[in-house]
Write a protein that holds these residues in place. Structure first.
Motif, PDB file in Angstrom:
ATOM      1  N   VAL A 135       8.190  -0.926   6.265  1.00 32.52           N
ATOM      2  CA  VAL A 135       7.234   0.426   6.026  1.00 32.52           C
ATOM      3  C   VAL A 135       8.330   1.326   5.603  1.00 32.52           C
ATOM      4  O   VAL A 135       9.358   1.515   6.107  1.00 32.52           O
ATOM      5  CB  VAL A 135       6.846   0.863   7.286  1.00 32.52           C
ATOM      6  N   TYR A 136       8.089   2.216   4.556  1.00 28.83           N
ATOM      7  CA  TYR A 136       8.949   3.410   4.169  1.00 28.83           C
ATOM      8  C   TYR A 136       8.123   4.772   4.471  1.00 28.83           C
ATOM      9  O   TYR A 136       7.064   4.855   3.918  1.00 28.83           O
ATOM     10  CB  TYR A 136       9.415   3.047   2.892  1.00 28.83           C
ATOM     11  N   VAL A 137       8.824   5.530   4.949  1.00 29.87           N
ATOM     12  CA  VAL A 137       8.252   6.816   4.955  1.00 29.87           C
ATOM     13  C   VAL A 137       9.212   7.880   4.171  1.00 29.87           C
ATOM     14  O   VAL A 137      10.402   8.076   4.770  1.00 29.87           O
ATOM     15  CB  VAL A 137       8.185   7.413   6.413  1.00 29.87           C
ATOM     16  N   ASP A 138       8.667   8.652   3.254  1.00 23.45           N
ATOM     17  CA  ASP A 138       9.732   9.440   2.438  1.00 23.45           C
ATOM     18  C   ASP A 138      10.800   8.686   1.626  1.00 23.45           C
ATOM     19  O   ASP A 138      11.701   9.107   1.810  1.00 23.45           O
ATOM     20  CB  ASP A 138      10.279  10.844   3.240  1.00 23.45           C
ATOM     21  N   GLY A 139      10.792   7.472   1.571  1.00 20.88           N
ATOM     22  CA  GLY A 139      11.442   6.436   1.124  1.00 20.88           C
ATOM     23  C   GLY A 139      12.549   5.862   1.907  1.00 20.88           C
ATOM     24  O   GLY A 139      13.743   5.223   1.297  1.00 20.88           O
ATOM     25  N   VAL A 140      12.471   6.259   3.215  1.00 24.50           N
ATOM     26  CA  VAL A 140      13.426   5.879   4.156  1.00 24.50           C
ATOM     27  C   VAL A 140      12.649   4.574   5.050  1.00 24.50           C
ATOM     28  O   VAL A 140      11.536   4.698   5.612  1.00 24.50           O
ATOM     29  CB  VAL A 140      13.725   6.839   5.205  1.00 24.50           C
TER      30      VAL A 140
ATOM     31  N   ALA B 297      10.252   2.331  -3.319  1.00 17.44           N
ATOM     32  CA  ALA B 297       9.395   3.355  -2.194  1.00 17.44           C
ATOM     33  C   ALA B 297      10.337   4.574  -2.615  1.00 17.44           C
ATOM     34  O   ALA B 297       9.715   5.793  -2.576  1.00 17.44           O
ATOM     35  CB  ALA B 297       9.657   2.956  -0.868  1.00 17.44           C
ATOM     36  N   VAL B 298      11.661   4.646  -2.898  1.00 21.68           N
ATOM     37  CA  VAL B 298      12.200   5.864  -3.088  1.00 21.68           C
ATOM     38  C   VAL B 298      11.692   6.773  -4.349  1.00 21.68           C
ATOM     39  O   VAL B 298      11.440   7.607  -4.308  1.00 21.68           O
ATOM     40  CB  VAL B 298      13.689   5.587  -3.113  1.00 21.68           C
ATOM     41  N   ALA B 299      11.425   5.890  -5.477  1.00 19.89           N
ATOM     42  CA  ALA B 299      10.793   6.535  -6.741  1.00 19.89           C
ATOM     43  C   ALA B 299       9.538   7.024  -6.477  1.00 19.89           C
ATOM     44  O   ALA B 299       9.276   7.998  -6.662  1.00 19.89           O
ATOM     45  CB  ALA B 299      10.852   5.302  -7.613  1.00 19.89           C
TER      46      ALA B 299
ATOM     47  N   ILE C 118       0.871  -1.177  -0.041  1.00 24.84           N
ATOM     48  CA  ILE C 118       0.050  -0.069   0.103  1.00 24.84           C
ATOM     49  C   ILE C 118       0.831   1.340   0.013  1.00 24.84           C
ATOM     50  O   ILE C 118       1.849   1.307   0.730  1.00 24.84           O
ATOM     51  CB  ILE C 118      -0.773  -0.099   1.159  1.00 24.84           C
ATOM     52  N   ALA C 119       0.585   2.155  -0.775  1.00 23.16           N
ATOM     53  CA  ALA C 119       1.458   3.397  -0.978  1.00 23.16           C
ATOM     54  C   ALA C 119       0.585   4.523  -1.172  1.00 23.16           C
ATOM     55  O   ALA C 119      -0.413   4.591  -1.736  1.00 23.16           O
ATOM     56  CB  ALA C 119       2.449   3.353  -2.034  1.00 23.16           C
TER      57      ALA C 119
ATOM     58  N   LEU D  91       3.423   3.540 -12.933  1.00 25.18           N
ATOM     59  CA  LEU D  91       4.486   3.287 -13.603  1.00 25.18           C
ATOM     60  C   LEU D  91       5.532   2.454 -12.648  1.00 25.18           C
ATOM     61  O   LEU D  91       6.892   2.321 -12.944  1.00 25.18           O
ATOM     62  CB  LEU D  91       5.335   4.600 -13.557  1.00 25.18           C
ATOM     63  N   ILE D  92       5.024   1.938 -11.547  1.00 23.61           N
ATOM     64  CA  ILE D  92       5.596   0.919 -10.577  1.00 23.61           C
ATOM     65  C   ILE D  92       5.108  -0.480 -10.545  1.00 23.61           C
ATOM     66  O   ILE D  92       3.944  -0.409 -10.391  1.00 23.61           O
ATOM     67  CB  ILE D  92       5.698   1.743  -9.097  1.00 23.61           C
ATOM     68  N   GLN D  93       5.665  -1.573 -11.101  1.00 21.54           N
ATOM     69  CA  GLN D  93       4.933  -2.861 -11.194  1.00 21.54           C
ATOM     70  C   GLN D  93       3.694  -2.861 -11.766  1.00 21.54           C
ATOM     71  O   GLN D  93       2.753  -3.262 -10.965  1.00 21.54           O
ATOM     72  CB  GLN D  93       5.184  -3.447  -9.772  1.00 21.54           C
ATOM     73  N   ALA D  94       3.235  -2.344 -12.910  1.00 21.67           N
ATOM     74  CA  ALA D  94       2.137  -1.984 -13.383  1.00 21.67           C
ATOM     75  C   ALA D  94       1.373  -3.238 -13.453  1.00 21.67           C
ATOM     76  O   ALA D  94      -0.007  -3.383 -13.072  1.00 21.67           O
ATOM     77  CB  ALA D  94       1.918  -1.414 -14.592  1.00 21.67           C
ATOM     78  N   ASN D  95       1.729  -4.224 -13.740  1.00 26.90           N
ATOM     79  CA  ASN D  95       1.177  -5.697 -13.656  1.00 26.90           C
ATOM     80  C   ASN D  95       0.566  -6.085 -12.374  1.00 26.90           C
ATOM     81  O   ASN D  95      -0.186  -6.847 -12.235  1.00 26.90           O
ATOM     82  CB  ASN D  95       2.129  -6.707 -14.486  1.00 26.90           C
ATOM     83  N   SER D  96       0.964  -5.573 -11.318  1.00 24.93           N
ATOM     84  CA  SER D  96       0.501  -5.733 -10.037  1.00 24.93           C
ATOM     85  C   SER D  96      -0.204  -5.023  -9.362  1.00 24.93           C
ATOM     86  O   SER D  96      -0.894  -5.134  -8.189  1.00 24.93           O
ATOM     87  CB  SER D  96       1.858  -6.454  -8.960  1.00 24.93           C
TER      88      SER D  96
END
Length: 211
Positions: free
Chosen positions: A111-116, A169-171, A27-28, A180-185
């Motif tokens: 978990v990543y917050v702001d890519g971290v 997550a960074v992207a 989830i993002a 544009l991130i893993q569109a198939n999933s």
């Protein structure tokens, strides 16, 4: 653009968000949380109340038992719960939450917050083996009846059958679109522009009712 929520009456609901074929999801989303307090107001819950089912999940920025954001899922064995430190309130932050019930432990995977990457304090650590469910996804409330979150949300994506990597997550935190991130999933994607009612969903047409 984003969808605003006043913390008292405003929420979204997207019916039949079906994740019943997978046991791991990512989830993002971008979120601006007005103020962190200890009242358990929610930003997301999959089901009317995840405590009453065995295949839902919940995110609680105002977790009342710690100065953290609680991530909780309940499976066929029990709860997997953990919290991570809150970022600054009244500011935009990007979140990635990976949930993985294929694992024997640490099903709040990362978990990543702001890519971290964040340190997760696990509270319960069940070895669930079932898939997620097919429920209404509630944005910023518990089923439109209580625990209303105050803030803004944008660009929410849910990926099915996989988790997201640190690089992904960074992207996303750098502004890359979920499309544009893993569109198939990518199973569901709400831009949450806040200018239309209902809020359109871009992949499977699961529009979210605005209240």
């Amino acid at each position: 653009m984003a969808r605003n929520f006043n913390g008292t009456t405003q929420y979204l609901q997207a019916a039949n968000v079906n994740l019943s074929d997978v046991n791991k999801i990512a989830i993002a989303f971008w979120m601006y949380w007005d103020a962190f307090v200890a009242d358990d107001d929610l930003c997301l819950e999959h089901s009317a109340n995840h405590n009453n089912v065995t295949d839902g999940f919940m995110l609680d920025p105002n977790y009342s038992s710690a100065s953290g954001i609680l991530v909780s899922l309940k499976g066929d064995v029990g709860y997997s719960n953990g919290h991570f430190p809150r970022p600054s309130a009244a500011a935009w932050h990007h979140y990635v939450v990976n949930l993985d019930k294929s694992k024997a432990s640490s099903e709040i995977d990362s978990v990543y917050v702001d890519g971290v990457g964040q340190t997760i304090t696990l509270l319960t650590d069940s070895n669930n083996t079932n898939n997620f469910g097919d429920y209404t996804l509630n944005f910023m409330s518990r089923n439109g009846a209580s625990l209303f979150g105050a803030g803004r949300m944008a660009e929410l994506g849910i990926w099915a059958g996989r988790t997201l990597t640190e690089a992904e997550a960074v992207a996303l935190a750098a502004g890359k679109s979920p499309a544009l991130i893993q569109a198939n999933s990518l199973r569901y994607y709400w831009k949450l522009l806040g200018v239309t009612s209902p809020e359109p969903e871009q992949v499977n047409g699961k529009t979210a009712t605005v209240t």
